[in-house]
Design a protein around this motif. Sequence first.
Motif, short mmCIF file in Angstrom:
data_model
loop_
_atom_site.label_atom_id
_atom_site.label_comp_id
_atom_site.label_asym_id
_atom_site.label_seq_id
_atom_site.Cartn_x
_atom_site.Cartn_y
_atom_site.Cartn_z
N TYR A 182 -9.17 42.78 11.38
CA TYR A 182 -7.76 42.41 11.30
C TYR A 182 -6.85 43.50 10.72
O TYR A 182 -5.73 43.68 11.20
N ALA A 236 -5.05 46.25 13.20
CA ALA A 236 -4.07 45.90 14.24
C ALA A 236 -2.66 45.97 13.66
O ALA A 236 -2.46 45.86 12.46
N VAL A 269 0.62 41.49 15.47
CA VAL A 269 -0.61 41.05 16.13
C VAL A 269 -1.56 40.41 15.12
O VAL A 269 -2.13 39.35 15.35
N THR A 270 -1.72 41.08 13.98
CA THR A 270 -2.58 40.54 12.93
C THR A 270 -2.09 39.18 12.45
O THR A 270 -2.89 38.29 12.16
N PHE A 287 -3.20 36.61 15.00
CA PHE A 287 -4.65 36.44 14.91
C PHE A 287 -5.02 35.66 13.66
O PHE A 287 -5.82 34.72 13.72
N THR A 296 0.23 33.63 8.24
CA THR A 296 1.03 34.38 9.20
C THR A 296 2.22 35.05 8.51
O THR A 296 2.52 36.22 8.74
#
Length: 372
Positions: free
Chosen positions: A79, A82, A86-87, A90, A186
């Motif tokens: 993770y 990236a 994006v991370t 994910f 997030t």
Amino acid sequence: MRIRAGVTYIVVSLVSSVFFLAAIGLVYGATGTVNMAHVAERLETIPESTALMLHVMLLLAFGIKAALFPMSFWLPDSYPTAPAPVTAVFAGLLTKVGVYAIIRLETLLFPDEGPGGDLTTPLLWIGLLTMVVGILGAAVQADIKRLLSFTLVSHIGYMIFGIGLGSQLGLAATVYYIVHHITVQTTLFLAVGLVERVGDSTSISRLSGLMKAAPAIAVLFLIPALNLGGIPPFSGFLGKTGLLLAGAEEGGWVVWVVIGGAVSTSLITLYALMRVWNLAFWRSTVEVEAGYRSHLITDLVESPEIDVASNTASATPRLMVGVTTAMVAITVALTVFAGPLFALADRTAQEIGERDVLISTVLPREVTDAEA
């Protein structure tokens, strides 16, 4: 670094998929179907050892996806490499797919004292180890992205704890905690992406003075950090309290050991995130040998001289700041509307737990002529 992380992620995904496909093949060979309602009915007719093997195979496949200990080694390496947006996606969603699959597995196919053996106690131990090992890894990290990746692993353990309890209250608290964790994790990764834009680094050994240079980013990081650490009245505190109450209601020495681990994990989470806050935001630049390249957040967001069309580097922070601010607002809303959300989570848990109703809905019983 990114190539190695990508290869690791691909290999782990392939291994997990192989286990899953093998388990599907075995399920079909043992029951003659892959419809989950049919499988739930027919598992009762196969040998107990076969059902246990299917149970373990499916748990292994989903456990890799969910990054459960000891199958979580791939996530902290994959993770952080990236890009931050994006991370963030994910971290918020991918592991929760594995958790959702485990919920369906444990409530529909292999309920307590049903076919396939009762694995609730092993799940409790796995949840405890995932919490403790993950947060101990986070506590010693110098890179913020890697630290958050370890906290992601650690807090998956809370969800497995709720599933392992096997009660409606535990499942309801797990549903709420999943929503909380998707949002907060997030938001934190997005905030760290802003930190990286401003400080040219995510290493706490290089960052300093961000509270003065970028106060908006400081607030955007602090709120979800306190939330993930379980400070009241945020949703992290409410979700963890729900899980702990469900555990206390269930009782048993194993559950109390896990409760102790959960409380300790929450405290260490708060320590790790406040360590980041202290070094990256509060510490002055004169306290570190190598500082950061100063970019005021006002220069990136509010300056009218910036040509967004020709300067992508400046346009990206503006969008990220807006998205991160919106996500922080959502995390606060999880606290403000915790009552209705917990009620919805409780109804969801009740519906998920009604195994017979689900089976009868998918497989309606045929009405015979005599009954008609």
